[in-house]
Design a protein around this motif. Structure first.
Motif, PDB file in Angstrom:
ATOM      1  N   TYR A 283      35.057  46.661  33.575  1.00  0.00           N
ATOM      2  CA  TYR A 283      36.507  46.443  33.505  1.00  0.00           C
ATOM      3  C   TYR A 283      36.878  45.469  32.402  1.00  0.00           C
ATOM      4  O   TYR A 283      37.944  45.581  31.790  1.00  0.00           O
ATOM      5  CB  TYR A 283      37.047  45.972  34.855  1.00  0.00           C
ATOM      6  N   ILE A 284      36.012  44.488  32.134  1.00  0.00           N
ATOM      7  CA  ILE A 284      36.288  43.582  31.013  1.00  0.00           C
ATOM      8  C   ILE A 284      36.252  44.377  29.701  1.00  0.00           C
ATOM      9  O   ILE A 284      37.099  44.209  28.820  1.00  0.00           O
ATOM     10  CB  ILE A 284      35.285  42.413  31.009  1.00  0.00           C
TER      11      ILE A 284
ATOM     12  N   GLY B  67      43.011  36.197  35.502  1.00  0.00           N
ATOM     13  CA  GLY B  67      42.603  37.574  35.797  1.00  0.00           C
ATOM     14  C   GLY B  67      41.128  37.799  35.499  1.00  0.00           C
ATOM     15  O   GLY B  67      40.375  38.292  36.349  1.00  0.00           O
ATOM     16  N   LEU B  68      40.698  37.413  34.293  1.00  0.00           N
ATOM     17  CA  LEU B  68      39.284  37.581  33.955  1.00  0.00           C
ATOM     18  C   LEU B  68      38.427  36.682  34.841  1.00  0.00           C
ATOM     19  O   LEU B  68      37.332  37.057  35.263  1.00  0.00           O
ATOM     20  CB  LEU B  68      39.050  37.273  32.467  1.00  0.00           C
ATOM     21  N   GLY B  69      38.967  35.480  35.146  1.00  0.00           N
ATOM     22  CA  GLY B  69      38.252  34.560  36.043  1.00  0.00           C
ATOM     23  C   GLY B  69      38.016  35.191  37.409  1.00  0.00           C
ATOM     24  O   GLY B  69      36.961  35.018  38.016  1.00  0.00           O
ATOM     25  N   LEU B  70      38.995  35.964  37.880  1.00  0.00           N
ATOM     26  CA  LEU B  70      38.880  36.605  39.187  1.00  0.00           C
ATOM     27  C   LEU B  70      37.755  37.652  39.193  1.00  0.00           C
ATOM     28  O   LEU B  70      37.072  37.844  40.205  1.00  0.00           O
ATOM     29  CB  LEU B  70      40.222  37.261  39.538  1.00  0.00           C
ATOM     30  N   ILE B  71      37.577  38.313  38.059  1.00  0.00           N
ATOM     31  CA  ILE B  71      36.474  39.280  37.952  1.00  0.00           C
ATOM     32  C   ILE B  71      35.135  38.538  38.077  1.00  0.00           C
ATOM     33  O   ILE B  71      34.255  38.938  38.839  1.00  0.00           O
ATOM     34  CB  ILE B  71      36.568  40.066  36.623  1.00  0.00           C
ATOM     35  N   PHE B  72      35.006  37.410  37.356  1.00  0.00           N
ATOM     36  CA  PHE B  72      33.780  36.610  37.455  1.00  0.00           C
ATOM     37  C   PHE B  72      33.602  36.077  38.881  1.00  0.00           C
ATOM     38  O   PHE B  72      32.504  36.056  39.422  1.00  0.00           O
ATOM     39  CB  PHE B  72      33.814  35.431  36.479  1.00  0.00           C
ATOM     40  N   PHE B  73      34.705  35.636  39.462  1.00  0.00           N
ATOM     41  CA  PHE B  73      34.661  35.061  40.812  1.00  0.00           C
ATOM     42  C   PHE B  73      34.117  36.080  41.824  1.00  0.00           C
ATOM     43  O   PHE B  73      33.284  35.749  42.670  1.00  0.00           O
ATOM     44  CB  PHE B  73      36.069  34.603  41.200  1.00  0.00           C
ATOM     45  N   SER B  74      34.605  37.337  41.728  1.00  0.00           N
ATOM     46  CA  SER B  74      34.142  38.372  42.652  1.00  0.00           C
ATOM     47  C   SER B  74      32.637  38.566  42.536  1.00  0.00           C
ATOM     48  O   SER B  74      31.928  38.698  43.532  1.00  0.00           O
ATOM     49  CB  SER B  74      34.821  39.712  42.368  1.00  0.00           C
ATOM     50  N   PHE B  75      32.182  38.586  41.286  1.00  0.00           N
ATOM     51  CA  PHE B  75      30.754  38.784  41.060  1.00  0.00           C
ATOM     52  C   PHE B  75      29.956  37.584  41.583  1.00  0.00           C
ATOM     53  O   PHE B  75      28.933  37.731  42.253  1.00  0.00           O
ATOM     54  CB  PHE B  75      30.500  39.002  39.568  1.00  0.00           C
TER      55      PHE B  75
END
Lengths: 524, 103
Positions: A283-284, B67-75
């Motif tokens: 997604y990134i 938003g990008l932080g949330l992607i990292f957070f989920s992972f």
């Protein structure tokens, strides 16, 4: 429009088809029975399954659709990506291990573990088939249009060839072939998207800020593309969309099925960890690709029509970008990857649908668990062929229709029918058959009716001036109906069988927690 | 046969240990994930201008970083769970199964 014949695309794709057919032939020799057909004999490792799950999830709709959404709306594309991703930690924490410990081939095994088989399985199969059919139609129509543009192939031929290839994979290779096709495609897609994103970044000297700068300067919305905009405007829609994306993921039958392909609960949770990593990374990449498309395509008249719109629609953003950055070679490669993606995803969907028919409806309901293995295999293969033919016919029938609402509806049904009964069967002692069947049916019905009355169908498809139900996403309402309905009809159920079902919860919970008695890789 | 084993299992202190430890791990993480995600969604619904604020001189907004932080957070969250499952839950499960002779 119909595209030109791209030599790289056709030869790359030819290579993919040849290789995957070889895998299918290899898998067919290992097809020893229903266990290999439904769950690859439970022999897939956590890492492989993580890739396969990511592959199921990274459909052409999310690759082309989300990069297209970023291209047209900027930041709002990211809201969708995040919603699609945050379901994964929830699946990992609450669903993956008990699911693997309690089930055998389909999520209906778990939902019906201590409930009456017949009504529970029929409802679960209905939820599965509804989700699969909607998803499948959306993918088939999308694939036909994409292939028309990419390979210059007529729409009908495109849909028929996708349908036939998918039937071959699933009928002969079952879950083994479907999993490996999915793994190969996931690697190709991750590689292709990485390459494309790197080319974008290299073009801007690896400065994100100059990429954003170029995009803001050329996009009609200017600075507004850097922040949430009109896509989700009112609070009810925002919350409803969030619910559908998060819990819909946890109710997608073709994804849930993947947890039975690993040997045990430990490998099941490892697969979610890897899958979340791959999907988040992907997604990134789509975010970078979308912004790259804004910056590089909007300034290039070669990719725009007379009105300044992208040729072939916004879903073509990633495809055009590959041509702008890497010429015919890159265009051919990304096109072939997109085609491979569609093939792999429709195969996974068809397998899930066929399993609902042969394992849940035929073997468990009709034959009451006494089905002869050979006959069950035959039924699952016939079911695959019937589903394949139906997918082809519906794909042709819906060619000119607006199918944008279908994936949304599939997620809404998954969140409002499949997820509530699965979740409550694992965690709520008082759930009874009556509650699950009435609550799940109400959730399914509410989701379907509200989507029909909403702007996406009532206005966009049926052409009425104003929608009866004002919101685009029904999940907030349909999930509430499902949970309240299930609760009410369970607690008021005073029958003897309800009493037994409540008593059976304790031991089911022990098995879900410890894995004692769970299906093992060796088979029985 | 399996019913009998499951019935015995539930009365063992090792079983209660395992279930209590797992509960202490999964529910706080699940609730954290829901809170963080719905906080994000609610900002978009009620106060989108918060996310439009610029971080520095350039175009990057808080919304993009979060938003990008949330992607990292989920992972990260899945990583934390897998780590805890391997170091805390796995030994407890092993101990339990050894005691019941199911290995």
């Amino acid at each position: 429009m119909t595209g030109d014949f791209n030599v790289t695309a056709v030869s790359m794709f030819g290579l993919f088809v040849t290789f995957t057919l070889l895998i299918t032939w290899w898998a067919a020799k290992r097809m020893t029975g229903t266990k290999s057909f439904y769950s690859a004999g439970g022999n897939i490792t956590g890492f492989q399954n993580g890739l396969a799950i990511a592959g199921d999830y990274m459909s052409a709709a999310s690759f082309l659709g989300i990069s297209g959404l970023v291209f047209s709306a900027g930041y709002d594309g990211l809201i969708y990506s995040i919603g699609f991703l945050v379901g994964w930690p929830i699946i990992l924490l609450l669903i993956a291990e008990p699911l693997r410990n309690l089930g055998k081939h389909t999520f209906a095994d778990v939902a019906s573990y201590r409930l009456r088989q017949k009504p529970t399985r029929i409802l679960a199969a209905l939820g599965t088939l509804a989700t699969v059919a909607l998803y499948l139609i959306a993918q088939m129509v999308g694939s036909g249009q994409l292939i028309k543009v990419l390979f210059g192939l007529d729409y009908t031929y495109a849909v028929v060839s996708v349908g036939i290839l998918m039937m071959v994979y699933v009928t002969f290779g079952g879950m083994i072939a479907t999993t490996w096709v999915q793994i190969i495609k996931a690697c190709l897609l991750l590689f292709g998207a990485t390459l494309l994103a790197l080319l974008v970044l290299a073009h801007f000297n690896f400065s994100i800020e100059s990429l954003f700068d170029a995009a803001v300067n050329i996009h009609a919305h200017g600075e507004a593309i850097m922040a949430p905009g009109g896509l989700v405007s009112d609070p009810v829609s925002a919350i409803s969309l969030g619910l559908a994306l998060m819990f819909g993921t946890a109710g997608l039958p073709h994804i849930l099925m993947r947890f039975f392909t690993v040997p045990d609960a430990k490998q099941a949770h490892r697969s979610v960890f890897y899958a979340t990593g791959f999907i988040g990374y992907f997604y990134i990449l789509t975010f970078i690709i979308g912004f790259g498309a804004i910056a590089l395509l909007l300034s290039n008249p070669e990719f725009l029509d007379a009105d300044g719109k992208l040729n072939g629609g916004t879903n073509m953003a990633a495809i055009h970008l590959s041509s702008a950055l890497g010429g015919d070679m890159m265009l051919g490669f990304i096109s072939a990857v997109a085609f491979a993606t569609i093939l792999a995803v429709v195969s996974g969907l068809t397998l899930a649908g066929a399993s609902a028919i042969s394992h849940d409806l035929y073997a468990s309901v009709l034959k009451k668990g006494q089905a002869d293995e050979k006959t069950e295999m035959k039924v699952s293969r016939y079911a695959t062929i019937v589903l394949g033919i139906m997918a082809i016919l519906l794909g042709i029938l819906f060619e000119k229709q607006n199918v944008a609402f279908m994936v949304g509806l599939a997620f809404a049904i998954a969140a409002s029918a499949n997820f509530p009964i699965l979740f409550l069967s694992m965690y709520w002692k008082n759930l009874t058959t009556r509650g699950a069947v009435i609550g799940g049916s109400l959730g399914l019905l509410t989701a379907v009716v509200l989507v029909i009355l909403s702007p996406v169908v009532w206005v966009d498809v049926l052409g009425y001036p104003e929608a009866i139900f004002p919101y685009k996403y029904p999940a907030l309402f349909s999930m509430s109906v499902a949970f309240i309905g299930t609760w009410f009809f369970s607690v008021t159920d005073k029958s003897d069988s309800a009493k037994k079902e409540r008593e059976a919860f304790t031991l089911q919970y022990v098995r879900g927690q410890t894995g004692v008695g769970a299906e093992t890789a060796s088979g029985h | 046969m399996i019913e009998k084993k499951l019935d015995e299992l539930q009365h063992l202190s090792e079983y209660r240990d395992l279930v209590a430890t797992r509960r202490r791990i999964i529910w706080p993480l699940a609730i954290l994930m829901l809170l963080v995600y719905y906080a994000y969604i609610l900002v978009i619904a009620f106060k989108p201008e918060l996310f439009a604020a610029k971080i520095g001189e350039g175009h990057t907004t808080f919304g993009i970083v979060i938003g990008l932080g949330l992607i990292f957070f989920s992972f990260l969250l899945t990583g934390i769970y897998v780590h805890k499952a391997n170091t805390k839950l796995e030994p407890l499960t092993k101990k339990l199964l050894e005691k019941t002779g199911d290995l």
